[in-house]
Write an enzyme that holds these catalytic residues in place. Structure first.
Site, PDB file in Angstrom:
ATOM      1  N   LYS A 187     -15.008   8.688  23.478  1.00 32.34           N
ATOM      2  CA  LYS A 187     -15.044   7.658  21.899  1.00 32.34           C
ATOM      3  C   LYS A 187     -13.459   8.053  20.490  1.00 32.34           C
ATOM      4  O   LYS A 187     -12.777   9.472  20.959  1.00 32.34           O
ATOM      5  CB  LYS A 187     -16.094   8.218  20.762  1.00 32.34           C
ATOM      6  CG  LYS A 187     -17.236   7.549  21.634  1.00 32.34           C
ATOM      7  CD  LYS A 187     -18.506   7.361  20.361  1.00 32.34           C
ATOM      8  CE  LYS A 187     -19.751   6.076  21.268  1.00 32.34           C
ATOM      9  NZ  LYS A 187     -20.852   6.410  20.280  1.00 32.34           N
ATOM     10  N   ARG A 236     -24.654   9.899  27.561  1.00 32.27           N
ATOM     11  CA  ARG A 236     -24.452   8.398  28.371  1.00 32.27           C
ATOM     12  C   ARG A 236     -22.590   8.599  28.146  1.00 32.27           C
ATOM     13  O   ARG A 236     -21.784   8.767  27.671  1.00 32.27           O
ATOM     14  CB  ARG A 236     -24.832   7.811  26.941  1.00 32.27           C
ATOM     15  CG  ARG A 236     -24.376   5.951  27.426  1.00 32.27           C
ATOM     16  CD  ARG A 236     -24.912   4.814  26.054  1.00 32.27           C
ATOM     17  NE  ARG A 236     -24.357   3.742  25.850  1.00 32.27           N
ATOM     18  CZ  ARG A 236     -23.141   3.615  26.239  1.00 32.27           C
ATOM     19  NH1 ARG A 236     -22.318   3.861  25.836  1.00 32.27           N
ATOM     20  NH2 ARG A 236     -23.643   2.091  25.926  1.00 32.27           N
TER      21      ARG A 236
HETATM   22  C1  9MG Z   1     -24.287   1.659  23.430  1.00 26.11           C
HETATM   23  N1  9MG Z   1     -23.821   2.916  22.406  1.00 26.11           N
HETATM   24  C2  9MG Z   1     -22.628   3.375  22.448  1.00 26.11           C
HETATM   25  N2  9MG Z   1     -22.054   3.989  22.029  1.00 26.11           N
HETATM   26  C3  9MG Z   1     -23.511   4.328  22.290  1.00 26.11           C
HETATM   27  C4  9MG Z   1     -24.241   5.690  21.869  1.00 26.11           C
HETATM   28  O1  9MG Z   1     -23.607   7.473  21.154  1.00 26.11           O
HETATM   29  N3  9MG Z   1     -25.048   6.526  22.070  1.00 26.11           N
HETATM   30  C5  9MG Z   1     -26.309   4.926  22.724  1.00 26.11           C
HETATM   31  N4  9MG Z   1     -27.354   5.501  22.412  1.00 26.11           N
HETATM   32  N5  9MG Z   1     -25.376   3.864  22.817  1.00 26.11           N
HETATM   33  C6  9MG Z   1     -24.325   3.729  22.391  1.00 26.11           C
END
Ligand code: 9MG
Length: 293
Positions: free
Chosen positions: A228, A262
């Site tokens: 990010k 994730r």
């Molecule tokens: C779909 N998506 C993109 N970034 C995310 C994040 O930080 N958490 C979750 N749960 N989904 C995300």
């Protein structure tokens, strides 16, 4: 299956039950033309299937399939387009040995994905669409409730909080209560502060430092920092060069109590977490699945 016992903290999703005795790694599979990192890379179905298999082999505990980009400025896609992107992959991968999450805000996609074998719904809107909670109650999926301030198109214009940790936590607790009241079992609910979703770098860092405030709710915490822009702001690196920063961020989240990370870079993240886990003297790394019915 493992020799873990039922008294361990667990996360249930669909027919799967995970022991939360070590962090879970959720690999990201975006079947979109426009996601901020992997947009277009896995739009081709064969490539998407191959990448899912690779992430599974690299140690992903879950694979999160998304058919609508949520990057800042992204435009919504129609229900039928999202179904066309996501469903064939869920159908093809449901029996492939790795539980599937589907990243969607649309109740019709939730229902279809669950019917096709998805075990979890990951909703950046925290099941706020009319009918979303009901879709998840009926299908028995696990849910990830994520916080976002405003919508992807506008969320990064001017993120604004009095006390970001208190406000995000209160929102997630209220959404979890709504799920519980509707009949989603407690052990099927995870929460996520939503790094980068209507947050400045300072907000993201404060949330990351304060993961303990979220684990204190009793719900497993999901952290998504992979690649990010906050990591770009810290390191000065473009999105293609943010793998080491992403691994460091996942490690920082887990060290503060996150239960699920994730990530795009499964192999590197699993290696880093395995080292951390061993240093902490915790129980063996593999496996986390207690049972699949
Ligand atoms: C779909 N998506 C993109 N970034 C995310 C994040 O930080 N958490 C979750 N749960 N989904 C995300």
């Amino acid at each position: 299956m493992s020799g873990k016992v039922e008294s361990d903290p667990t996360f249930r999703c669909g027919r799967f039950t995970f022991a939360l005795t070590r962090p879970l790694v959720m690999g990201i599979l975006n079947v979109t033309p426009d996601s901020f990192f992997d947009g277009g890379r896995f739009f081709d179905r064969e490539r998407a299937l191959a990448h899912a298999g690779q992430m599974r082999d690299e140690g992903a505990d879950l694979i999160d399939i998304g058919g609508e980009s949520s990057r800042p400025g992204a435009l919504p896609v129609s229900e039928s387009e999202e179904l066309d992107r996501v469903l064939p992959l869920v159908e093809a991968l449901a029996g492939a040995g790795c539980p599937l999450a589907v990243d969607t805000r649309k109740p019709a996609v939730m229902r279809a994905a669950a019917a096709a074998g998805a075990a979890m719904i990951n909703d950046i809107g925290a099941l706020s669409a009319p009918g979303a909670i009901e879709a998840c109650v009926e299908s028995g999926v696990g849910v990830c409730l994520m916080h976002m301030q405003r919508e992807p198109q506008t969320m990064q214009a001017a993120p604004d909080y009095g006390d970001v940790v208190a406000e995000v936590r209160a929102f997630l607790e209220a959404r979890a209560q709504a799920c519980l009241a509707a009949g989603i079992a407690r052990e099927r609910i995870a929460i996520d502060p939503g790094f980068g979703f209507g947050k400045t770098l300072a907000h993201n860092l404060e949330l990351l430092r304060s993961i303990g405030a979220f684990t204190a709710t009793g719900f497993p915490v999901v952290a998504g920092l992979s690649r990010k822009s906050s990591l770009g702001a810290i390191t000065g690196r473009g999105v293609d060069e943010r793998m080491p920063a992403s691994v460091a961020a996942a490690l920082a989240a887990v060290a503060r109590g996150a239960a699920i990370v994730r990530v795009h870079d499964v192999r590197e993240t699993v290696d880093a977490l395995r080292v951390w886990h061993a240093v902490e003297g915790k129980v063996e790394w593999e496996p986390t699945l207690l049972r699949a019915r």
